[in-house]
Motif scaffolding. Structure first.
Motif, PDB file in Angstrom:
ATOM      1  N   LYS A  75      67.523 -20.035 -18.360  1.00 60.31           N
ATOM      2  CA  LYS A  75      67.239 -20.982 -19.427  1.00 60.31           C
ATOM      3  C   LYS A  75      66.029 -20.479 -20.204  1.00 60.31           C
ATOM      4  O   LYS A  75      65.048 -20.039 -19.590  1.00 60.31           O
ATOM      5  N   GLN A  76      66.089 -20.533 -21.532  1.00 60.79           N
ATOM      6  CA  GLN A  76      65.029 -19.978 -22.369  1.00 60.79           C
ATOM      7  C   GLN A  76      64.415 -21.046 -23.269  1.00 60.79           C
ATOM      8  O   GLN A  76      65.098 -21.953 -23.734  1.00 60.79           O
ATOM      9  N   SER A  77      63.113 -20.915 -23.513  1.00 62.82           N
ATOM     10  CA  SER A  77      62.428 -21.730 -24.510  1.00 62.82           C
ATOM     11  C   SER A  77      61.227 -20.932 -25.002  1.00 62.82           C
ATOM     12  O   SER A  77      60.878 -19.895 -24.427  1.00 62.82           O
ATOM     13  N   TRP A  78      60.568 -21.433 -26.056  1.00 59.59           N
ATOM     14  CA  TRP A  78      59.502 -20.681 -26.701  1.00 59.59           C
ATOM     15  C   TRP A  78      58.215 -21.498 -26.757  1.00 59.59           C
ATOM     16  O   TRP A  78      58.246 -22.731 -26.788  1.00 59.59           O
ATOM     17  N   LEU A 212      67.371 -28.777 -18.945  1.00 65.10           N
ATOM     18  CA  LEU A 212      67.110 -27.721 -19.914  1.00 65.10           C
ATOM     19  C   LEU A 212      68.401 -27.195 -20.531  1.00 65.10           C
ATOM     20  O   LEU A 212      68.487 -26.997 -21.748  1.00 65.10           O
ATOM     21  N   GLU A 216      69.917 -27.627 -24.475  1.00 61.71           N
ATOM     22  CA  GLU A 216      70.443 -26.506 -25.263  1.00 61.71           C
ATOM     23  C   GLU A 216      71.772 -26.862 -25.901  1.00 61.71           C
ATOM     24  O   GLU A 216      72.033 -26.525 -27.061  1.00 61.71           O
ATOM     25  N   VAL A 236      58.932 -30.416 -22.727  1.00 59.85           N
ATOM     26  CA  VAL A 236      59.643 -29.903 -23.903  1.00 59.85           C
ATOM     27  C   VAL A 236      60.574 -30.988 -24.409  1.00 59.85           C
ATOM     28  O   VAL A 236      61.097 -31.799 -23.640  1.00 59.85           O
ATOM     29  N   LEU A 240      63.792 -28.082 -27.156  1.00 60.08           N
ATOM     30  CA  LEU A 240      63.085 -27.171 -26.265  1.00 60.08           C
ATOM     31  C   LEU A 240      61.757 -26.711 -26.845  1.00 60.08           C
ATOM     32  O   LEU A 240      61.223 -25.676 -26.462  1.00 60.08           O
TER      33      LEU A 240
END
Length: 260
Positions: A75-78, A212, A216, A236, A240
């Motif tokens: 899982k990705q976030s910034w 998460l 998305e 988040v 996100l």
């Protein structure tokens, strides 16, 4: 401008040679200036790491060359700044502590539903068989206070090791319902779903990828608030995006933020 890539991933898979793997992971992450936490146990791996995008992807390419982690889903976030203060790579008895060693997801998972299926069920108020659907928050009470699914069951546990006893105390309340367990990224709700099935709850699913992954795919549908995360972002939102702009905080403010 979002510059730091944050990743969360876990996999239940039988692991051996943990001390050597610990050293290799630490060296690989340090050489790429990554920070965060990696937990290793005989039951698998659990990681939360952050760094530059190219460094993260290079690390994942290196990790997936080990066939045990070839299918690791991330899982990705910034964020605008690094949300972790240091790198920790630890060996633990469990990658998420439940104190029930007989629960071994690597030996067989509970059924799962993806985000789209859960949203469709919640839109309808029932599953595809017409059975009422309830969501069950397997996280700690302070996490649920930040945000959770609307009308989710919340037993106000303060740590995950309390979940088994809470389930046994409330098991009859779940009779006749389809129960979807959820958590931040999927690891706690996976163990929880297995425990519930073994405890005799007939219709149990885990939310694949946790909140998460749901964010998305489906955004804030049926979800109130934000998702708590265990780093300096604090939480988040459904896009996100971090609740706290770490880059705008002073060092003293960052210390206050992480203490909560």
């Amino acid at each position: 401008m979002m510059q730091i890539l944050n990743i969360a991933a876990y996999e239940f898979i039988a692991l051996v040679g943990l001390p050597g793997l610990q050293v290799a992971l630490r060296d690989a992450a340090q050489s790429r200036a990554l920070r965060g936490t990696v937990l290793l146990a005989e039951e698998g791996i659990n990681l939360f790491l952050a760094g530059g995008s190219s460094d993260i992807h290079d690390f994942l390419a290196w990790l997936r060359r080990d066939l045990r982690f070839a299918d690791l889903e991330v899982k990705q976030s910034w964020s605008t700044a690094q949300p972790f203060r240091k790198l920790l790579v630890k060996i633990k008895p469990e990658i998420i502590r439940m104190d029930h060693p007989a629960i071994r997801p690597s030996a067989g998972r509970a059924p799962s539903v993806d985000a789209a299926t859960l949203r469709r069920w919640l839109d309808a108020g029932h599953d595809d068989s017409g059975r009422p659907v309830v969501t069950l928050d397997t996280r700690n009470d302070f996490e649920a206070d930040v945000g959770t699914f609307r009308k989710a069951i919340d037993w106000r546990i303060s740590k995950f090791t309390e979940f088994p006893q809470a389930l046994l105390a409330h098991r009859e309340e779940l009779a006749g319902k389809t129960v979807v367990s959820f958590c931040t990224g999927g690891i706690r709700c996976e163990k929880a779903a297995i425990f519930m099935r073994e405890a005799g709850v007939a219709h149990v699913f885990q939310l694949e990828g946790g909140i998460l992954k749901y964010f998305e795919a489906e955004g804030h549908a049926h979800f109130d608030g934000e998702c708590f995360v265990f780093d300096e972002r604090r939480a988040v939102d459904a896009a996100l995006a971090p609740k706290v702009d770490i880059g705008a905080l002073s060092d003293s403010q960052r210390g206050q933020t992480v203490k909560g």
